[in-house]
Design a protein around this motif. Structure first.
Motif, PDB file in Angstrom:
ATOM      1  N   LEU A  98      16.150   2.854 -16.753  1.00  0.00           N
ATOM      2  CA  LEU A  98      14.961   2.493 -17.510  1.00  0.00           C
ATOM      3  C   LEU A  98      13.922   1.795 -16.633  1.00  0.00           C
ATOM      4  O   LEU A  98      12.717   1.903 -16.875  1.00  0.00           O
ATOM      5  N   LEU A  99      14.390   1.079 -15.608  1.00  0.00           N
ATOM      6  CA  LEU A  99      13.471   0.412 -14.683  1.00  0.00           C
ATOM      7  C   LEU A  99      12.739   1.414 -13.801  1.00  0.00           C
ATOM      8  O   LEU A  99      11.613   1.165 -13.370  1.00  0.00           O
ATOM      9  N   ALA A 100      13.364   2.563 -13.550  1.00  0.00           N
ATOM     10  CA  ALA A 100      12.809   3.527 -12.593  1.00  0.00           C
ATOM     11  C   ALA A 100      11.823   4.500 -13.209  1.00  0.00           C
ATOM     12  O   ALA A 100      10.946   5.014 -12.507  1.00  0.00           O
ATOM     13  N   TRP A 101      11.919   4.786 -14.513  1.00  0.00           N
ATOM     14  CA  TRP A 101      11.158   5.909 -15.053  1.00  0.00           C
ATOM     15  C   TRP A 101       9.650   5.661 -15.064  1.00  0.00           C
ATOM     16  O   TRP A 101       8.867   6.575 -14.780  1.00  0.00           O
ATOM     17  N   ALA A 102       9.214   4.430 -15.379  1.00  0.00           N
ATOM     18  CA  ALA A 102       7.778   4.167 -15.480  1.00  0.00           C
ATOM     19  C   ALA A 102       7.070   4.280 -14.126  1.00  0.00           C
ATOM     20  O   ALA A 102       6.031   4.954 -14.020  1.00  0.00           O
ATOM     21  N   PRO A 103       7.568   3.645 -13.037  1.00  0.00           N
ATOM     22  CA  PRO A 103       6.931   3.855 -11.735  1.00  0.00           C
ATOM     23  C   PRO A 103       6.937   5.310 -11.300  1.00  0.00           C
ATOM     24  O   PRO A 103       5.986   5.774 -10.650  1.00  0.00           O
ATOM     25  N   LEU A 104       7.972   6.037 -11.678  1.00  0.00           N
ATOM     26  CA  LEU A 104       8.029   7.461 -11.336  1.00  0.00           C
ATOM     27  C   LEU A 104       6.944   8.230 -12.087  1.00  0.00           C
ATOM     28  O   LEU A 104       6.324   9.148 -11.537  1.00  0.00           O
ATOM     29  N   ALA A 105       6.701   7.855 -13.343  1.00  0.00           N
ATOM     30  CA  ALA A 105       5.640   8.502 -14.121  1.00  0.00           C
ATOM     31  C   ALA A 105       4.266   8.206 -13.519  1.00  0.00           C
ATOM     32  O   ALA A 105       3.397   9.090 -13.447  1.00  0.00           O
ATOM     33  N   VAL A 106       4.058   6.974 -13.066  1.00  0.00           N
ATOM     34  CA  VAL A 106       2.790   6.623 -12.415  1.00  0.00           C
ATOM     35  C   VAL A 106       2.614   7.429 -11.130  1.00  0.00           C
ATOM     36  O   VAL A 106       1.518   7.922 -10.831  1.00  0.00           O
ATOM     37  N   LEU A 107       3.689   7.573 -10.360  1.00  0.00           N
ATOM     38  CA  LEU A 107       3.629   8.394  -9.141  1.00  0.00           C
ATOM     39  C   LEU A 107       3.264   9.831  -9.478  1.00  0.00           C
ATOM     40  O   LEU A 107       2.474  10.462  -8.769  1.00  0.00           O
ATOM     41  N   ALA A 108       3.814  10.361 -10.559  1.00  0.00           N
ATOM     42  CA  ALA A 108       3.519  11.737 -10.957  1.00  0.00           C
ATOM     43  C   ALA A 108       2.033  11.913 -11.249  1.00  0.00           C
ATOM     44  O   ALA A 108       1.403  12.879 -10.803  1.00  0.00           O
ATOM     45  N   VAL A 109       1.466  10.984 -12.000  1.00  0.00           N
ATOM     46  CA  VAL A 109       0.035  11.056 -12.339  1.00  0.00           C
ATOM     47  C   VAL A 109      -0.812  10.958 -11.069  1.00  0.00           C
ATOM     48  O   VAL A 109      -1.773  11.715 -10.880  1.00  0.00           O
ATOM     49  N   LEU A 196       3.143   3.937  -4.007  1.00  0.00           N
ATOM     50  CA  LEU A 196       3.808   4.326  -5.254  1.00  0.00           C
ATOM     51  C   LEU A 196       5.104   5.090  -4.971  1.00  0.00           C
ATOM     52  O   LEU A 196       6.113   4.888  -5.655  1.00  0.00           O
ATOM     53  N   ALA A 197       5.082   5.960  -3.961  1.00  0.00           N
ATOM     54  CA  ALA A 197       6.295   6.703  -3.610  1.00  0.00           C
ATOM     55  C   ALA A 197       7.385   5.762  -3.121  1.00  0.00           C
ATOM     56  O   ALA A 197       8.570   5.948  -3.435  1.00  0.00           O
ATOM     57  N   GLY A 198       7.000   4.745  -2.347  1.00  0.00           N
ATOM     58  CA  GLY A 198       7.975   3.774  -1.873  1.00  0.00           C
ATOM     59  C   GLY A 198       8.590   2.981  -3.011  1.00  0.00           C
ATOM     60  O   GLY A 198       9.809   2.772  -3.054  1.00  0.00           O
ATOM     61  N   ILE A 199       7.753   2.544  -3.955  1.00  0.00           N
ATOM     62  CA  ILE A 199       8.259   1.757  -5.089  1.00  0.00           C
ATOM     63  C   ILE A 199       9.156   2.605  -5.976  1.00  0.00           C
ATOM     64  O   ILE A 199      10.282   2.212  -6.324  1.00  0.00           O
ATOM     65  N   VAL A 225      12.037   3.026   1.568  1.00  0.00           N
ATOM     66  CA  VAL A 225      11.074   1.963   1.892  1.00  0.00           C
ATOM     67  C   VAL A 225      10.695   2.024   3.367  1.00  0.00           C
ATOM     68  O   VAL A 225       9.521   1.873   3.730  1.00  0.00           O
ATOM     69  N   ILE A 226      11.679   2.268   4.239  1.00  0.00           N
ATOM     70  CA  ILE A 226      11.389   2.381   5.670  1.00  0.00           C
ATOM     71  C   ILE A 226      10.487   3.581   5.946  1.00  0.00           C
ATOM     72  O   ILE A 226       9.511   3.485   6.702  1.00  0.00           O
ATOM     73  N   VAL A 227      10.806   4.721   5.324  1.00  0.00           N
ATOM     74  CA  VAL A 227       9.983   5.915   5.512  1.00  0.00           C
ATOM     75  C   VAL A 227       8.555   5.667   5.030  1.00  0.00           C
ATOM     76  O   VAL A 227       7.583   6.037   5.698  1.00  0.00           O
ATOM     77  N   ALA A 228       8.416   5.029   3.864  1.00  0.00           N
ATOM     78  CA  ALA A 228       7.082   4.741   3.329  1.00  0.00           C
ATOM     79  C   ALA A 228       6.316   3.793   4.246  1.00  0.00           C
ATOM     80  O   ALA A 228       5.114   3.991   4.501  1.00  0.00           O
TER      81      ALA A 228
END
Length: 238
Positions: A98-109, A196-199, A225-228
């Motif tokens: 549940l913690l991961a889905w919202a940042p992933l949705a923001v990244l998608a947009v 956003l991809a890193g988060i 995080v290192i890659v980002a």
């Protein structure tokens, strides 16, 4: 008395390791060529070929070592468990999803917006000056936006099957955004996309770590995080 052979990693994970090695090889060689004075256009394709070869060599060596360990009955860690259905998750796993889905949705947009932005810029450029790299970046952002949007919806419902591939997708998105920065292409948007991809990748990696028993350090989160960070820092300092 006989012992059961230690099972090797599933094919999907092996494929993700291969893609990750190629990706990291490309990033390293590209930035080394940029340090050497090559322009982004001069470094893009040669670094992809050289980096892919280096990545495949590293992947092959690592896989050979892993298989020899498995053949001898040893292993580097306890094999991870399967991703459970929503009803089979414990509270920590459910909270991580549940913690991961919202940042992933923001990244998608953000990825879709970047794809439209870069694509419109590419279409507005004279046909003789259009670069295939720009079209590739636009296409990838649109694709990853749709992909991450679908994954975010599934995570919102608690469905986490295939979650490991998301971390790789976030890493690749960050790397390609770093390439966009080095080409001076929509730089503010590329910076935002990397962050956003890193988060999102780190939070999804944390969920994967929970599913695998929360043993040791969350390697997927640390890796993305290192890659980002490298994707953001290297193009800005070169």
């Amino acid at each position: 008395m006989t012992t059961e052979p230690v099972p090797g990693p599933p094919a999907s994970r092996v494929l993700s390791w291969l893609i990750g090695c190629v990706l990291i090889g490309w990033l390293v060689v590209y930035n080394l060529m940029r340090i050497g004075g090559d322009s982004p256009e001069q470094a893009a394709m040669p670094s992809l070929g050289i980096g892919a070869v280096c990545g495949i060599v590293v992947f092959g060596a690592g896989l050979l070592i892993l298989r020899r360990l498995h053949a001898s009955g040893r292993r580097l860690r306890v094999p991870p468990s399967e991703i459970p259905a929503p009803s089979g998750m414990d509270q920590a796993q459910r909270d991580a999803v549940l913690l991961a889905w919202a940042p992933l949705a923001v990244l998608a947009v953000a990825a879709i917006a970047m794809g439209v932005w870069i694509g419109a810029d590419w279409l507005g450029t004279d046909s003789a000056d259009r670069g295939y790299g720009t079209a590739l970046l636009a296409a990838w952002n649109l694709l990853v936006g749709l992909w991450m949007g679908d994954e975010a919806i599934r995570l919102r419902r608690g469905e986490a099957e295939g979650i490991e591939s998301i971390v790789l997708g976030c890493s690749l998105t960050a790397v390609l955004a770093g390439v966009g920065i080095s080409r001076d292409l929509a730089v503010p948007g590329q910076v935002a996309l990397i962050i956003l991809a890193g988060i999102a990748g780190a939070l999804v990696g944390l969920a994967v770590w929970r599913f695998h028993g929360a043993r040791g350090l969350p390697g997927g989160s640390i890796g993305v995080v290192i890659v980002a960070a490298l994707s953001l820092i290297l193009p800005l300092v070169l």
